[in-house]
Design a protein around this motif. Structure first.
Motif, PDB file in Angstrom:
ATOM      1  N   ILE A   7       0.850  -1.193   0.000  1.00 50.58           N
ATOM      2  CA  ILE A   7       0.000   0.000   0.000  1.00 50.58           C
ATOM      3  C   ILE A   7       0.889   1.246   0.000  1.00 50.58           C
ATOM      4  N   PRO A   8       0.874   2.020  -1.086  1.00 49.89           N
ATOM      5  CA  PRO A   8       1.691   3.234  -1.167  1.00 49.89           C
ATOM      6  C   PRO A   8       1.400   4.198  -0.021  1.00 49.89           C
ATOM      7  N   CYS A   9       2.386   5.017   0.308  1.00 45.61           N
ATOM      8  CA  CYS A   9       2.291   5.860   1.499  1.00 45.61           C
ATOM      9  C   CYS A   9       1.137   6.854   1.448  1.00 45.61           C
ATOM     10  N   TYR A  10       0.857   7.438   0.277  1.00 43.11           N
ATOM     11  CA  TYR A  10      -0.219   8.433   0.218  1.00 43.11           C
ATOM     12  C   TYR A  10      -1.591   7.781   0.370  1.00 43.11           C
ATOM     13  N   ILE A  11      -1.720   6.516  -0.039  1.00 46.55           N
ATOM     14  CA  ILE A  11      -2.968   5.789   0.200  1.00 46.55           C
ATOM     15  C   ILE A  11      -3.106   5.484   1.691  1.00 46.55           C
ATOM     16  N   PHE A  14      -3.839   9.071   3.416  1.00 45.60           N
ATOM     17  CA  PHE A  14      -4.979   9.903   3.019  1.00 45.60           C
ATOM     18  C   PHE A  14      -6.202   9.124   2.535  1.00 45.60           C
ATOM     19  N   TYR A  15      -5.992   7.933   1.983  1.00 45.95           N
ATOM     20  CA  TYR A  15      -7.107   7.172   1.416  1.00 45.95           C
ATOM     21  C   TYR A  15      -7.050   5.710   1.876  1.00 45.95           C
ATOM     22  N   PRO A  16      -7.107   5.465   3.180  1.00 44.84           N
ATOM     23  CA  PRO A  16      -6.984   4.091   3.684  1.00 44.84           C
ATOM     24  C   PRO A  16      -8.076   3.162   3.171  1.00 44.84           C
ATOM     25  N   TYR A  71       3.888 -13.260  -5.149  1.00 40.69           N
ATOM     26  CA  TYR A  71       3.244 -12.123  -5.800  1.00 40.69           C
ATOM     27  C   TYR A  71       3.166 -10.949  -4.834  1.00 40.69           C
ATOM     28  N   ILE A  72       3.416  -9.755  -5.355  1.00 44.90           N
ATOM     29  CA  ILE A  72       3.212  -8.513  -4.619  1.00 44.90           C
ATOM     30  C   ILE A  72       2.208  -7.702  -5.421  1.00 44.90           C
ATOM     31  N   VAL A  73       1.162  -7.224  -4.772  1.00 41.74           N
ATOM     32  CA  VAL A  73       0.092  -6.507  -5.470  1.00 41.74           C
ATOM     33  C   VAL A  73      -0.099  -5.142  -4.837  1.00 41.74           C
ATOM     34  N   ALA A  74      -0.282  -4.119  -5.676  1.00 38.86           N
ATOM     35  CA  ALA A  74      -0.494  -2.762  -5.175  1.00 38.86           C
ATOM     36  C   ALA A  74      -1.541  -2.042  -6.014  1.00 38.86           C
ATOM     37  N   PRO A  75      -2.392  -1.224  -5.381  1.00 40.13           N
ATOM     38  CA  PRO A  75      -3.417  -0.464  -6.110  1.00 40.13           C
ATOM     39  C   PRO A  75      -2.875   0.868  -6.620  1.00 40.13           C
TER      40      PRO A  75
END
Length: 245
Positions: A7-11, A14-16, A71-75
Motif C-alpha cells: 500500500i503506497p504511502c499516500y494511500i 490519506f485514502y486508507p 506475488y506482490i500486489v499494489a493499487p
C-alpha cells in the motif's frame, strides 16, 4: 494463492479505504493476503525529483518486507512501475531482479494472473474512466491512441463486469491529468490547467464519478473538483470492484 499487499504511502495516509477495499477484494477472489507491517514509501518521490541516491533506504526496506512472496500486489500503477524499473541492490542484485518481476498493479494481477471472469459487485452510477500515464504507457494496462493497434483496457474489462455501472469515456481518453508527482508542485499552473481540461470532458459526459487506478491522479482531480464545487466525485477502481450495493 499467497499475496503480499503493498500500500503506497499516500494511500495509507490519506485514502486508507482504498487499501481496505484492495485487501477485501483480493480475499473475496481467494487470495491469502499478507500485509508486511514495516513497509513504507517505494522511493518514487525522491527519484522523480532527481534524488535517486536518497531512495536507497526505501529499496532496502522494500526488499526486507517483500522478499519471499510469489506475488506482490499494489493499487497504484505509478508505484508499481517505479519498483519494476528502479528497485536496485548492489549486494543482492538477483533478489532485486526477482522482486521487480514479482510486483503487479491490481488490475493487471486480476486479469493476467487470477484471470478473473466474474466479479460480484454492483455500482449503479455513471462513471468516467481516467487512464493514468504510468499504468497505460508504463505497464501497458491499456492501448494508446498514438499506436495503431487494437484497443484494449484491462481496467475497463473488469469494470464491465460490475452490475449497473455505466462507463463513459472522455474524448481524449489517454490524456494526462497533470498530476505528475512533484510536477504538480513545481509546475502548479500547468498541472491545474491539465486537470481542469480532464474534468471538463468528464463533466460534459454527465458522470457521477471519475475512477482510475492511481489515487494520486484522483487526488489531483478531486482537489480541482472540490474547489469548483462540482457534484462529480472520485473513487478508486478497487472500491468499485469491491462494492456491493
Amino acid at each position: 494463492m499467497k499475496v503480499a499487499l503493498f500500500i503506497p504511502c499516500y494511500i495509507d495516509q490519506f485514502y486508507p479505504n482504498v487499501g481496505i477495499a484492495t485487501l477485501q477484494l483480493l480475499e473475496k477472489l481467494g487470495c491469502d493476503v499478507s500485509f508486511p507491517l514495516q513497509q513504507t514509501c517505494c522511493g518514487q518521490p525522491m527519484a522523480n525529483s532527481g534524488f535517486a541516491s536518497m531512495s536507497k533506504g526505501c529499496d532496502l526496506n522494500f526488499m526486507k518486507n517483500f522478499s519471499g512472496f510469489n506475488y506482490i500486489v499494489a493499487p497504484s500503477g505509478s508505484c508499481v512501475l517505479h519498483v519494476k524499473e528502479h528497485l536496485h541492490s548492489d549486494k543482492h542484485p538477483d533478489e532485486a531482479f526477482l522482486l521487480r518481476n514479482t510486483i503487479y498493479e491490481l488490475t493487471e494481477f486480476l486479469t493476467d494472473v487470477l484471470k478473473v471472469e466474474n466479479i460480484n459487485a454492483s455500482f449503479p452510477y455513471k462513471v468516467g474512466w481516467h487512464n493514468s500515464c504510468h499504468g497505460q504507457r508504463g505497464l501497458n494496462l491499456s492501448s494508446m491512441t498514438e499506436k495503431m493497434l487494437p484497443e484494449f483496457s484491462k481496467p475497463e474489462q473488469l469494470l464491465k463486469m460490475v452490475k449497473g455501472i455505466e462507463l463513459r469515456k472522455p474524448k481524449r481518453n489517454d490524456e494526462c491529468c497533470g498530476f505528475g508527482g512533484t510536477f504538480c508542485v513545481s509546475e502548479e499552473a500547468v498541472s491545474v490547467k491539465m486537470g481542469k481540461d480532464r474534468i471538463k470532458e468528464h463533466e460534459d459526459n454527465d458522470v457521477d464519478y471519475i475512477t482510475g487506478g492511481d489515487t494520486s491522479c484522483l487526488m489531483h482531480l478531486e482537489g480541482i473538483l472540490r474547489r469548483k464545487g462540482s457534484k462529480v466525485k472520485t473513487i478508486h477502481i478497487a472500491e468499485i470492484l469491491n462494492s456491493v450495493l
